[in-house]
Design a protein around this motif. Sequence first.
Motif, PDB file in Angstrom:
ATOM      1  N   TYR A 117      17.200   6.564   6.570  1.00 22.92           N
ATOM      2  CA  TYR A 117      16.410   7.756   6.211  1.00 22.92           C
ATOM      3  C   TYR A 117      15.583   7.622   5.093  1.00 22.92           C
ATOM      4  O   TYR A 117      16.358   7.252   3.951  1.00 22.92           O
ATOM      5  CB  TYR A 117      17.417   8.719   6.360  1.00 22.92           C
ATOM      6  CG  TYR A 117      16.950  10.254   5.856  1.00 22.92           C
ATOM      7  CD1 TYR A 117      16.280  10.847   6.937  1.00 22.92           C
ATOM      8  CD2 TYR A 117      17.180  10.977   4.555  1.00 22.92           C
ATOM      9  CE1 TYR A 117      15.658  12.124   6.468  1.00 22.92           C
ATOM     10  CE2 TYR A 117      16.730  11.996   4.472  1.00 22.92           C
ATOM     11  CZ  TYR A 117      16.012  12.735   5.212  1.00 22.92           C
ATOM     12  OH  TYR A 117      15.547  14.149   4.816  1.00 22.92           O
ATOM     13  N   ARG A 118      14.303   7.664   5.102  1.00 20.18           N
ATOM     14  CA  ARG A 118      13.591   7.460   4.057  1.00 20.18           C
ATOM     15  C   ARG A 118      12.266   8.646   4.028  1.00 20.18           C
ATOM     16  O   ARG A 118      11.957   9.076   5.129  1.00 20.18           O
ATOM     17  CB  ARG A 118      12.835   6.316   3.733  1.00 20.18           C
ATOM     18  CG  ARG A 118      13.833   4.884   3.930  1.00 20.18           C
ATOM     19  CD  ARG A 118      14.557   4.912   2.546  1.00 20.18           C
ATOM     20  NE  ARG A 118      15.509   3.646   2.394  1.00 20.18           N
ATOM     21  CZ  ARG A 118      16.473   3.193   2.826  1.00 20.18           C
ATOM     22  NH1 ARG A 118      17.064   4.368   3.457  1.00 20.18           N
ATOM     23  NH2 ARG A 118      17.113   2.114   2.602  1.00 20.18           N
ATOM     24  N   ILE A 119      11.973   8.883   2.714  1.00 23.97           N
ATOM     25  CA  ILE A 119      10.931   9.896   2.608  1.00 23.97           C
ATOM     26  C   ILE A 119       9.863   9.203   1.594  1.00 23.97           C
ATOM     27  O   ILE A 119      10.040   8.743   0.385  1.00 23.97           O
ATOM     28  CB  ILE A 119      11.140  10.978   1.866  1.00 23.97           C
ATOM     29  CG1 ILE A 119      12.097  12.041   2.744  1.00 23.97           C
ATOM     30  CG2 ILE A 119      10.054  12.137   1.577  1.00 23.97           C
ATOM     31  CD1 ILE A 119      12.679  13.202   2.166  1.00 23.97           C
ATOM     32  N   PHE A 120       8.623   8.814   2.249  1.00 23.70           N
ATOM     33  CA  PHE A 120       7.663   8.324   1.264  1.00 23.70           C
ATOM     34  C   PHE A 120       6.732   9.138   0.832  1.00 23.70           C
ATOM     35  O   PHE A 120       6.250   9.886   1.637  1.00 23.70           O
ATOM     36  CB  PHE A 120       6.936   7.383   2.590  1.00 23.70           C
ATOM     37  CG  PHE A 120       7.532   5.911   3.090  1.00 23.70           C
ATOM     38  CD1 PHE A 120       7.532   4.605   2.565  1.00 23.70           C
ATOM     39  CD2 PHE A 120       8.722   5.944   3.974  1.00 23.70           C
ATOM     40  CE1 PHE A 120       8.107   3.568   2.687  1.00 23.70           C
ATOM     41  CE2 PHE A 120       9.363   4.925   4.316  1.00 23.70           C
ATOM     42  CZ  PHE A 120       9.324   3.523   3.629  1.00 23.70           C
ATOM     43  N   ILE A 121       6.410   8.801  -0.375  1.00 23.57           N
ATOM     44  CA  ILE A 121       5.386   9.660  -0.923  1.00 23.57           C
ATOM     45  C   ILE A 121       4.282   9.032  -1.743  1.00 23.57           C
ATOM     46  O   ILE A 121       4.469   7.901  -2.084  1.00 23.57           O
ATOM     47  CB  ILE A 121       6.085  10.292  -2.259  1.00 23.57           C
ATOM     48  CG1 ILE A 121       7.507  11.282  -1.816  1.00 23.57           C
ATOM     49  CG2 ILE A 121       5.120  11.090  -3.282  1.00 23.57           C
ATOM     50  CD1 ILE A 121       8.188  11.549  -2.745  1.00 23.57           C
ATOM     51  N   THR A 135       8.250  11.147   6.353  1.00 23.12           N
ATOM     52  CA  THR A 135       9.627  11.101   6.605  1.00 23.12           C
ATOM     53  C   THR A 135       9.845  10.167   7.944  1.00 23.12           C
ATOM     54  O   THR A 135       9.289  10.446   8.745  1.00 23.12           O
ATOM     55  CB  THR A 135      10.364  12.043   6.723  1.00 23.12           C
ATOM     56  OG1 THR A 135      10.289  13.186   5.774  1.00 23.12           O
ATOM     57  CG2 THR A 135      12.043  12.084   6.840  1.00 23.12           C
ATOM     58  N   ILE A 136      10.660   8.907   7.833  1.00 24.91           N
ATOM     59  CA  ILE A 136      11.227   8.260   8.664  1.00 24.91           C
ATOM     60  C   ILE A 136      12.685   8.208   8.911  1.00 24.91           C
ATOM     61  O   ILE A 136      13.425   8.411   7.924  1.00 24.91           O
ATOM     62  CB  ILE A 136      10.522   6.758   8.556  1.00 24.91           C
ATOM     63  CG1 ILE A 136      11.151   5.947   7.563  1.00 24.91           C
ATOM     64  CG2 ILE A 136       9.170   6.759   8.440  1.00 24.91           C
ATOM     65  CD1 ILE A 136      10.893   4.741   7.542  1.00 24.91           C
ATOM     66  N   THR A 144      11.444   5.712  13.374  1.00 26.50           N
ATOM     67  CA  THR A 144      10.456   6.500  13.729  1.00 26.50           C
ATOM     68  C   THR A 144       9.914   7.742  12.786  1.00 26.50           C
ATOM     69  O   THR A 144      10.662   7.823  11.786  1.00 26.50           O
ATOM     70  CB  THR A 144      10.747   7.245  15.195  1.00 26.50           C
ATOM     71  OG1 THR A 144       9.707   8.182  15.731  1.00 26.50           O
ATOM     72  CG2 THR A 144      12.057   8.198  14.905  1.00 26.50           C
ATOM     73  N   GLU A 145       8.899   8.224  12.915  1.00 30.03           N
ATOM     74  CA  GLU A 145       8.517   9.299  11.973  1.00 30.03           C
ATOM     75  C   GLU A 145       8.989  10.508  12.377  1.00 30.03           C
ATOM     76  O   GLU A 145       9.249  10.959  13.583  1.00 30.03           O
ATOM     77  CB  GLU A 145       6.837   9.648  12.210  1.00 30.03           C
ATOM     78  CG  GLU A 145       6.053   8.380  11.815  1.00 30.03           C
ATOM     79  CD  GLU A 145       4.608   8.587  11.935  1.00 30.03           C
ATOM     80  OE1 GLU A 145       4.093   9.847  12.164  1.00 30.03           O
ATOM     81  OE2 GLU A 145       3.779   7.507  11.509  1.00 30.03           O
ATOM     82  N   VAL A 169       4.436   2.272   5.196  1.00 30.92           N
ATOM     83  CA  VAL A 169       5.973   2.058   6.057  1.00 30.92           C
ATOM     84  C   VAL A 169       5.839   0.793   6.874  1.00 30.92           C
ATOM     85  O   VAL A 169       6.744   0.113   6.883  1.00 30.92           O
ATOM     86  CB  VAL A 169       6.189   3.364   7.139  1.00 30.92           C
ATOM     87  CG1 VAL A 169       7.196   3.143   8.254  1.00 30.92           C
ATOM     88  CG2 VAL A 169       6.067   4.627   6.597  1.00 30.92           C
ATOM     89  N   VAL A 170       4.807   0.374   7.287  1.00 31.89           N
ATOM     90  CA  VAL A 170       4.466  -1.009   7.951  1.00 31.89           C
ATOM     91  C   VAL A 170       5.125  -1.949   6.818  1.00 31.89           C
ATOM     92  O   VAL A 170       5.695  -2.885   7.296  1.00 31.89           O
ATOM     93  CB  VAL A 170       3.095  -1.072   8.342  1.00 31.89           C
ATOM     94  CG1 VAL A 170       2.768  -2.641   8.545  1.00 31.89           C
ATOM     95  CG2 VAL A 170       2.637  -0.276   9.525  1.00 31.89           C
ATOM     96  N   ARG A 171       4.603  -2.052   5.750  1.00 32.64           N
ATOM     97  CA  ARG A 171       5.077  -2.887   4.749  1.00 32.64           C
ATOM     98  C   ARG A 171       6.553  -2.914   4.326  1.00 32.64           C
ATOM     99  O   ARG A 171       7.129  -3.840   4.490  1.00 32.64           O
ATOM    100  CB  ARG A 171       4.272  -2.740   3.364  1.00 32.64           C
ATOM    101  CG  ARG A 171       2.761  -2.971   3.395  1.00 32.64           C
ATOM    102  CD  ARG A 171       1.880  -2.529   2.123  1.00 32.64           C
ATOM    103  NE  ARG A 171       0.647  -2.658   2.258  1.00 32.64           N
ATOM    104  CZ  ARG A 171       0.019  -3.646   2.122  1.00 32.64           C
ATOM    105  NH1 ARG A 171       0.686  -4.544   1.553  1.00 32.64           N
ATOM    106  NH2 ARG A 171      -1.415  -3.728   1.992  1.00 32.64           N
ATOM    107  N   PHE A 172       7.112  -1.540   4.467  1.00 36.05           N
ATOM    108  CA  PHE A 172       8.426  -1.466   4.182  1.00 36.05           C
ATOM    109  C   PHE A 172       9.331  -1.948   5.268  1.00 36.05           C
ATOM    110  O   PHE A 172      10.313  -2.790   5.095  1.00 36.05           O
ATOM    111  CB  PHE A 172       8.653  -0.011   4.103  1.00 36.05           C
ATOM    112  CG  PHE A 172      10.184   0.188   4.012  1.00 36.05           C
ATOM    113  CD1 PHE A 172      11.030   0.322   2.915  1.00 36.05           C
ATOM    114  CD2 PHE A 172      10.948   0.826   5.338  1.00 36.05           C
ATOM    115  CE1 PHE A 172      12.352   0.808   2.874  1.00 36.05           C
ATOM    116  CE2 PHE A 172      12.322   1.143   5.179  1.00 36.05           C
ATOM    117  CZ  PHE A 172      13.016   0.990   4.012  1.00 36.05           C
TER     118      PHE A 172
END
Length: 218
Positions: A117-121, A135-136, A144-145, A169-172
């Motif tokens: 569970y991650r929130i990208f900013i 958020t994914i 998934t988003e 997210v792709v890089r992550f």
Amino acid sequence: KRITNLKNVKISPIVNRHREEINGLKIPWATYIFDFKGKDYKDISSRYSRSLKRSLKDSFLNFDLEVQVLDFSNDVDVDNFCNWVISAQKLTGKSFIYDKKTLNLSNSIFQEDGYIYRIFILFDKGRGIILGSLTIYGDANCVTEAEANSSIEARIDGLHVHDILRDGVVRFCIENGIGQYDLAGFNPGENLTEKEVGIKFSKQKFNAPEKKYLNLNW
């Protein structure tokens, strides 16, 4: 058609506690899914549309941007994000609940079940402001988003914040060995609203393989 037996349906922890609300209605749906197995970032990004590549390059040339992952252990960062996203939701009429207690609870639930569970900013370091979030959730096999937001400043500047965040997210995923990234779907029908057309286009330009399926409604 409806399904009544959820025995063989894998349900994420975000909805697993609401099984009784699932009505079993299956709706035709589609999505784009990145498959990272045996690939590096160069392999994946080479498939991006020309306009997407140019937009990403120009965004980082013209603004001092950084894609960050929200640190749930930092109360100040979590509070700042919650205050920002509550304000940002007013632009779109969304009403998702964002507060420190709810976010930390969600994070702990996912961790307990072995999920991600991650929130990208998207942060503008030059101005010290948040421009967008994505958020994914998922596991090591696929994420998934879940939800996305953007600020009025990003719209004024013409920044495609969710393109930048999806690239983040792709890089992550590649750096952390995650197998797939689902862009969360779009309506594959013909009579689409203007909003639905925009959603499809924003994901289509990443040129990830398309997959059609039946969505379980609840």
